[in-house]
Scaffold this active site. Structure first.
Site, PDB file in Angstrom:
ATOM      1  N   LYS A 138     -50.907 -32.317 -22.279  1.00  0.00           N
ATOM      2  CA  LYS A 138     -51.178 -31.697 -20.987  1.00  0.00           C
ATOM      3  C   LYS A 138     -51.636 -30.267 -21.225  1.00  0.00           C
ATOM      4  CE  LYS A 138     -49.252 -30.502 -16.525  1.00  0.00           C
ATOM      5  NZ  LYS A 138     -48.172 -30.718 -15.558  1.00  0.00           N
ATOM      6  N   LYS A 176     -54.208 -35.132 -19.926  1.00  0.00           N
ATOM      7  CA  LYS A 176     -54.440 -34.494 -18.630  1.00  0.00           C
ATOM      8  C   LYS A 176     -54.950 -33.079 -18.821  1.00  0.00           C
ATOM      9  CE  LYS A 176     -51.817 -32.965 -14.689  1.00  0.00           C
ATOM     10  NZ  LYS A 176     -50.510 -32.710 -14.188  1.00  0.00           N
TER      11      LYS A 176
HETATM   12  C1  PBG Z   1     -46.343 -30.431 -12.380  1.00  0.00           C
HETATM   13  C2  PBG Z   1     -47.654 -31.129 -12.299  1.00  0.00           C
HETATM   14  C3  PBG Z   1     -48.924 -30.563 -12.135  1.00  0.00           C
HETATM   15  C4  PBG Z   1     -49.820 -31.617 -11.974  1.00  0.00           C
HETATM   16  C5  PBG Z   1     -49.091 -32.799 -12.101  1.00  0.00           C
HETATM   17  N1  PBG Z   1     -47.748 -32.476 -12.313  1.00  0.00           N
HETATM   18  C6  PBG Z   1     -49.344 -29.140 -11.959  1.00  0.00           C
HETATM   19  C7  PBG Z   1     -49.083 -28.180 -13.040  1.00  0.00           C
HETATM   20  O1  PBG Z   1     -48.687 -28.507 -14.169  1.00  0.00           O
HETATM   21  O2  PBG Z   1     -49.246 -26.991 -12.751  1.00  0.00           O
HETATM   22  C8  PBG Z   1     -51.285 -31.476 -11.710  1.00  0.00           C
HETATM   23  C9  PBG Z   1     -51.964 -32.643 -11.074  1.00  0.00           C
HETATM   24  C10 PBG Z   1     -53.312 -32.366 -10.513  1.00  0.00           C
HETATM   25  O3  PBG Z   1     -53.878 -31.253 -10.620  1.00  0.00           O
HETATM   26  O4  PBG Z   1     -53.883 -33.304  -9.935  1.00  0.00           O
HETATM   27  N2  PBG Z   1     -45.738 -30.261 -13.574  1.00  0.00           N
END
Ligand code: PBG
Length: 329
Positions: free
Chosen positions: A200, A253
């Site tokens: 991520k 992601k």
């Molecule tokens: C939270 C989380 C996030 C997303 C999914 N879970 C945001 C972040 O890490 O700031 C983002 C999903 C998206 O942008 O569609 N941990």
């Protein structure tokens, strides 16, 4: 008429008709690949459009059930649940994240009752519950790792207890997959799986999502726990660790700027791979489509098929309902 060129291979032969093209098609997007992320909030009979994600709404639980039932009707097998938590329930330690009467456990129980076959995936991270808007506990401007993992374990257990099929740690703390697996097993939740947000990235593509949940960091950024977009080998390291710790599915992601990572991880593991086509990716397509500059349906299907070709088995996308419709046509 004799051909002007003598060519041994004519790849166009296999593109000549729809039947031939269909026969040699390598990747196929199907409704079974889709995971639909949904936003839930307190209240009743409420539906609020997210300004930066046109076509995507936050629902109170009663209306969310209708939305989830509609998704099931279209054949979408799974949802990923994200809560908007009222500010007065937030604190630095994300205590509300493991309240058995909290919004997420209530939502899981209600969905499981109303649409029993829907696979429910829940996010494990503190940001929607954190006054600081960070995925972990903050002390002196630092995000504490091990203290946070202890809370994430409670959150995951609370979600398992409520009926989640898969818990999905998105926090990027070290060691959380192993700690969650051990705790789930110790409590008898051997069949609750872990979909790990393994690679991520610290990405600007999450902007609209943070609007949706009012969860933007109150200070700094997430670069001390989410990954540097410049790094690829580190993604393989993260995936290796999560698999060793017991992940059932690994995730990359965002998706589009990281297709090379999806491809490389495909070479490295036989576990299912999920790609998260995140909020910013959704917003870009929506914005251009609203201007009439692109063909939304064609662009979305091409984009998601590209993710399948890169090696993703599963795709989280806010377009899930539209795609399910289009695939039926
Ligand atoms: C939270 C989380 C996030 C997303 C999914 N879970 C945001 C972040 O890490 O700031 C983002 C999903 C998206 O942008 O569609 N941990």
């Amino acid at each position: 008429m004799s051909p002007t060129l003598s060519i041994q291979h004519r790849p166009r032969r296999l593109r000549r008709t729809a039947g031939l093209r269909q026969m040699v098609q390598e990747s196929r997007l199907t409704v079974n690949d889709l995971i639909y992320p949904v936003f839930v909030m307190e209240g009743s009979n409420l539906k609020e459009e997210i300004a930066s994600m046109p076509g995507c709404d936050r629902y109170s639980l009663d209306l969310l059930l209708t939305e989830v039932a509609a998704a099931a009707e279209l054949g979408i097998p799974a949802i990923a649940l994200f809560p908007l938590i009222p500010y007065d329930q937030k604190d630095n330690a994300g205590t509300e994240s493991y309240n058995p009467q909290g919004l997420v456990p209530r939502a899981i129980r209600a969905i499981k009752q109303a649409v029993p076959n829907m696979i429910v995936i829940t996010d494990v991270a503190l940001d929607p519950y954190s006054t600081e808007g960070h995925d972990g506990i903050v002390q002196d401007g630092q995000i504490l790792n091990d203290e946070t993992v202890a809370v994430l374990v409670k959150q995951a257990l609370c979600q398992a207890e409520a009926g989640a099929n898969l818990v999905a740690p998105s926090d990027m703390m070290d060691g959380r997959v192993g700690a969650i697996r051990t705790a789930l097993d110790a409590e008898g939740w051997i069949n609750v799986g872990i979909l790990a947000y393994s690679a991520k990235y610290a990405s600007a593509y999450y902007g609209p999502f943070r609007d949706a949940l009012d969860s933007a960091p109150k200070f700094g950024d997430k670069k001390t726990y989410q990954m540097d977009p410049a790094n690829g080998k580190e993604a393989l390291k993260e995936v290796t660790l999560d698999i060793a710790e017991g992940a059932d599915i690994v995730m990359i992601k965002p998706a589009l700027a990281y297709m090379d990572i999806i491809y490389q991880i495909r070479q490295q593991t036989n576990l299912p791979i999920a790609a998260y086509n995140v909020s910013g990716e959704y917003a870009m397509i929506k914005a251009a489509a609203q201007q009439g500059w692109i063909d939304e349906k064609k662009i979305v299907l091409e984009t998601l098929t590209g993710l399948k070709r890169a090696g993703a088995d599963l795709i989280l996308t806010y377009f899930a309902r539209d795609v399910a419709h289009w695939l039926k046509d």
